[in-house]
Design a protein around this motif. Structure first.
Motif, PDB file in Angstrom:
ATOM      1  N   GLY A   9       0.824  -1.198   0.000  1.00 31.08           N
ATOM      2  CA  GLY A   9       0.000   0.000   0.000  1.00 31.08           C
ATOM      3  C   GLY A   9       0.860   1.250   0.000  1.00 31.08           C
ATOM      4  O   GLY A   9       1.917   1.301   0.628  1.00 31.08           O
ATOM      5  N   GLU A  10       0.400   2.271  -0.716  1.00 28.82           N
ATOM      6  CA  GLU A  10       1.102   3.547  -0.749  1.00 28.82           C
ATOM      7  C   GLU A  10       0.207   4.601  -1.372  1.00 28.82           C
ATOM      8  O   GLU A  10      -0.946   4.323  -1.728  1.00 28.82           O
ATOM      9  N   LEU A  11       0.742   5.804  -1.511  1.00 32.64           N
ATOM     10  CA  LEU A  11       0.037   6.907  -2.156  1.00 32.64           C
ATOM     11  C   LEU A  11       0.259   6.815  -3.663  1.00 32.64           C
ATOM     12  O   LEU A  11       1.398   6.686  -4.129  1.00 32.64           O
ATOM     13  N   VAL A  12      -0.840   6.890  -4.413  1.00 29.53           N
ATOM     14  CA  VAL A  12      -0.756   6.805  -5.871  1.00 29.53           C
ATOM     15  C   VAL A  12      -1.779   7.762  -6.474  1.00 29.53           C
ATOM     16  O   VAL A  12      -2.804   8.065  -5.852  1.00 29.53           O
ATOM     17  N   GLN A  13      -1.498   8.239  -7.673  1.00 24.21           N
ATOM     18  CA  GLN A  13      -2.434   9.128  -8.347  1.00 24.21           C
ATOM     19  C   GLN A  13      -3.564   8.336  -8.990  1.00 24.21           C
ATOM     20  O   GLN A  13      -3.401   7.155  -9.344  1.00 24.21           O
ATOM     21  N   ALA A  14      -4.681   8.984  -9.149  1.00 26.20           N
ATOM     22  CA  ALA A  14      -5.808   8.348  -9.823  1.00 26.20           C
ATOM     23  C   ALA A  14      -5.386   7.867 -11.206  1.00 26.20           C
ATOM     24  O   ALA A  14      -4.657   8.556 -11.917  1.00 26.20           O
ATOM     25  N   GLY A  15      -5.841   6.677 -11.555  1.00 24.49           N
ATOM     26  CA  GLY A  15      -5.452   6.057 -12.812  1.00 24.49           C
ATOM     27  C   GLY A  15      -4.244   5.157 -12.701  1.00 24.49           C
ATOM     28  O   GLY A  15      -3.934   4.412 -13.642  1.00 24.49           O
ATOM     29  N   GLY A  16      -3.559   5.225 -11.576  1.00 17.81           N
ATOM     30  CA  GLY A  16      -2.368   4.427 -11.367  1.00 17.81           C
ATOM     31  C   GLY A  16      -2.681   3.006 -10.930  1.00 17.81           C
ATOM     32  O   GLY A  16      -3.851   2.601 -10.847  1.00 17.81           O
ATOM     33  N   SER A  17      -1.609   2.257 -10.653  1.00 21.03           N
ATOM     34  CA  SER A  17      -1.735   0.850 -10.276  1.00 21.03           C
ATOM     35  C   SER A  17      -0.909   0.550  -9.030  1.00 21.03           C
ATOM     36  O   SER A  17       0.097   1.207  -8.768  1.00 21.03           O
ATOM     37  N   LEU A  18      -1.366  -0.441  -8.299  1.00 27.36           N
ATOM     38  CA  LEU A  18      -0.627  -0.978  -7.160  1.00 27.36           C
ATOM     39  C   LEU A  18      -0.849  -2.478  -7.110  1.00 27.36           C
ATOM     40  O   LEU A  18      -1.885  -2.973  -7.566  1.00 27.36           O
ATOM     41  N   ARG A  19       0.116  -3.183  -6.533  1.00 29.89           N
ATOM     42  CA  ARG A  19      -0.078  -4.597  -6.249  1.00 29.89           C
ATOM     43  C   ARG A  19       0.147  -4.832  -4.769  1.00 29.89           C
ATOM     44  O   ARG A  19       1.242  -4.582  -4.244  1.00 29.89           O
ATOM     45  N   LEU A  20      -0.876  -5.311  -4.120  1.00 28.20           N
ATOM     46  CA  LEU A  20      -0.786  -5.670  -2.713  1.00 28.20           C
ATOM     47  C   LEU A  20      -0.414  -7.143  -2.585  1.00 28.20           C
ATOM     48  O   LEU A  20      -0.819  -7.969  -3.399  1.00 28.20           O
ATOM     49  N   SER A  21       0.353  -7.431  -1.538  1.00 27.39           N
ATOM     50  CA  SER A  21       0.732  -8.810  -1.249  1.00 27.39           C
ATOM     51  C   SER A  21       0.342  -9.148   0.176  1.00 27.39           C
ATOM     52  O   SER A  21       0.344  -8.281   1.053  1.00 27.39           O
ATOM     53  N   CYS A  22       0.055 -10.406   0.391  1.00 25.57           N
ATOM     54  CA  CYS A  22      -0.272 -10.894   1.731  1.00 25.57           C
ATOM     55  C   CYS A  22       0.433 -12.231   1.904  1.00 25.57           C
ATOM     56  O   CYS A  22       0.117 -13.193   1.193  1.00 25.57           O
ATOM     57  N   VAL A  23       1.363 -12.276   2.831  1.00 27.96           N
ATOM     58  CA  VAL A  23       2.126 -13.484   3.088  1.00 27.96           C
ATOM     59  C   VAL A  23       1.609 -14.147   4.353  1.00 27.96           C
ATOM     60  O   VAL A  23       1.473 -13.490   5.399  1.00 27.96           O
ATOM     61  N   ALA A  24       1.346 -15.435   4.252  1.00 29.63           N
ATOM     62  CA  ALA A  24       0.859 -16.200   5.391  1.00 29.63           C
ATOM     63  C   ALA A  24       1.995 -16.995   6.012  1.00 29.63           C
ATOM     64  O   ALA A  24       2.858 -17.519   5.319  1.00 29.63           O
ATOM     65  N   SER A  25       1.976 -17.087   7.316  1.00 33.30           N
ATOM     66  CA  SER A  25       2.959 -17.895   8.032  1.00 33.30           C
ATOM     67  C   SER A  25       2.263 -18.613   9.159  1.00 33.30           C
ATOM     68  O   SER A  25       1.116 -18.333   9.492  1.00 33.30           O
ATOM     69  N   GLY A  26       2.957 -19.562   9.721  1.00 34.53           N
ATOM     70  CA  GLY A  26       2.410 -20.313  10.827  1.00 34.53           C
ATOM     71  C   GLY A  26       1.720 -21.578  10.388  1.00 34.53           C
ATOM     72  O   GLY A  26       1.658 -22.551  11.110  1.00 34.53           O
ATOM     73  N   ARG A  27       1.136 -21.525   9.202  1.00 36.44           N
ATOM     74  CA  ARG A  27       0.471 -22.699   8.665  1.00 36.44           C
ATOM     75  C   ARG A  27       0.245 -22.438   7.183  1.00 36.44           C
ATOM     76  O   ARG A  27       0.022 -21.296   6.797  1.00 36.44           O
ATOM     77  N   THR A  28       0.292 -23.462   6.373  1.00 37.39           N
ATOM     78  CA  THR A  28       0.061 -23.283   4.954  1.00 37.39           C
ATOM     79  C   THR A  28      -1.306 -22.662   4.699  1.00 37.39           C
ATOM     80  O   THR A  28      -2.247 -22.890   5.441  1.00 37.39           O
ATOM     81  N   ILE A  29      -1.407 -21.869   3.651  1.00 33.55           N
ATOM     82  CA  ILE A  29      -2.685 -21.241   3.339  1.00 33.55           C
ATOM     83  C   ILE A  29      -3.577 -22.154   2.513  1.00 33.55           C
ATOM     84  O   ILE A  29      -4.690 -21.784   2.172  1.00 33.55           O
ATOM     85  N   GLY A  30      -3.107 -23.319   2.173  1.00 28.92           N
ATOM     86  CA  GLY A  30      -3.987 -24.248   1.511  1.00 28.92           C
ATOM     87  C   GLY A  30      -4.570 -25.221   2.501  1.00 28.92           C
ATOM     88  O   GLY A  30      -3.917 -25.584   3.458  1.00 28.92           O
ATOM     89  N   PRO A  31      -5.791 -25.686   2.359  1.00 25.54           N
ATOM     90  CA  PRO A  31      -6.703 -25.390   1.251  1.00 25.54           C
ATOM     91  C   PRO A  31      -7.694 -24.278   1.575  1.00 25.54           C
ATOM     92  O   PRO A  31      -8.889 -24.452   1.468  1.00 25.54           O
ATOM     93  N   TYR A  32      -7.225 -23.132   1.981  1.00 22.25           N
ATOM     94  CA  TYR A  32      -8.109 -22.067   2.427  1.00 22.25           C
ATOM     95  C   TYR A  32      -8.442 -21.056   1.334  1.00 22.25           C
ATOM     96  O   TYR A  32      -7.578 -20.607   0.605  1.00 22.25           O
ATOM     97  N   THR A  33      -9.698 -20.686   1.301  1.00 21.02           N
ATOM     98  CA  THR A  33     -10.093 -19.508   0.551  1.00 21.02           C
ATOM     99  C   THR A  33      -9.456 -18.290   1.207  1.00 21.02           C
ATOM    100  O   THR A  33      -9.373 -18.196   2.430  1.00 21.02           O
ATOM    101  N   MET A  34      -8.973 -17.354   0.389  1.00 17.24           N
ATOM    102  CA  MET A  34      -8.389 -16.128   0.914  1.00 17.24           C
ATOM    103  C   MET A  34      -9.081 -14.940   0.266  1.00 17.24           C
ATOM    104  O   MET A  34      -9.611 -15.041  -0.833  1.00 17.24           O
TER     105      MET A  34
END
Length: 124
Positions: A9-34
């Motif tokens: 997340g960050e500041l971006v101008q309208a029309g721009g793009s961002l990619r958010l990431s979410c890293v899971a730890s402690g247990r595999t994220i499968g077979p979970y819906t996220m």
């Protein structure tokens, strides 16, 4: 127990793009819906997008269809949210959710693990 950490997340101008990431730890994220939810100041937290584990079926709120894409890399325990053509009304704290236990995939109560959130600000 699953721990989730969002980034991107960050500041971006309208029309721009961002990619958010979410890293899971402690247990595999499968077979979970996220999923991704967001909360703007003064508003309730709302559903943005979700992706299932096995068939990678995706769900979106109408306001982001055609602009946002959710994806996941199970080998990296990571879910992504690619956001294009951003608008000022997309400004919010974005939260990653996992460990879906059932019910409506678009409702918060079905998710048992949450990240701390990452701020996305879109300037006009």
């Amino acid at each position: 127990q699953v721990q989730l950490v969002e980034s991107g997340g960050e500041l971006v101008q309208a029309g721009g793009s961002l990619r958010l990431s979410c890293v899971a730890s402690g247990r595999t994220i499968g077979p979970y819906t996220m999923a991704w939810f967001r909360q703007a100041p003064g508003n309730e937290r709302e559903f943005v997008a979700a992706i299932t584990w096995s068939d990678r079926r995706t769900y979106y709120v109408d306001s982001v269809k055609g602009r946002f894409t959710i994806s996941r890399d199970n080998a990296k325990n990571t879910v992504y949210l690619q956001m294009n053509s951003l608008k000022p009304e997309d400004t919010a704290v974005y939260y990653c959710a996992a460990d879906f236990s059932g019910g409506n995939i678009r409702e918060m109560r079905g998710y048992n693990a949450w990240g701390q959130g990452t701020q996305v600000t879109v300037s006009s």
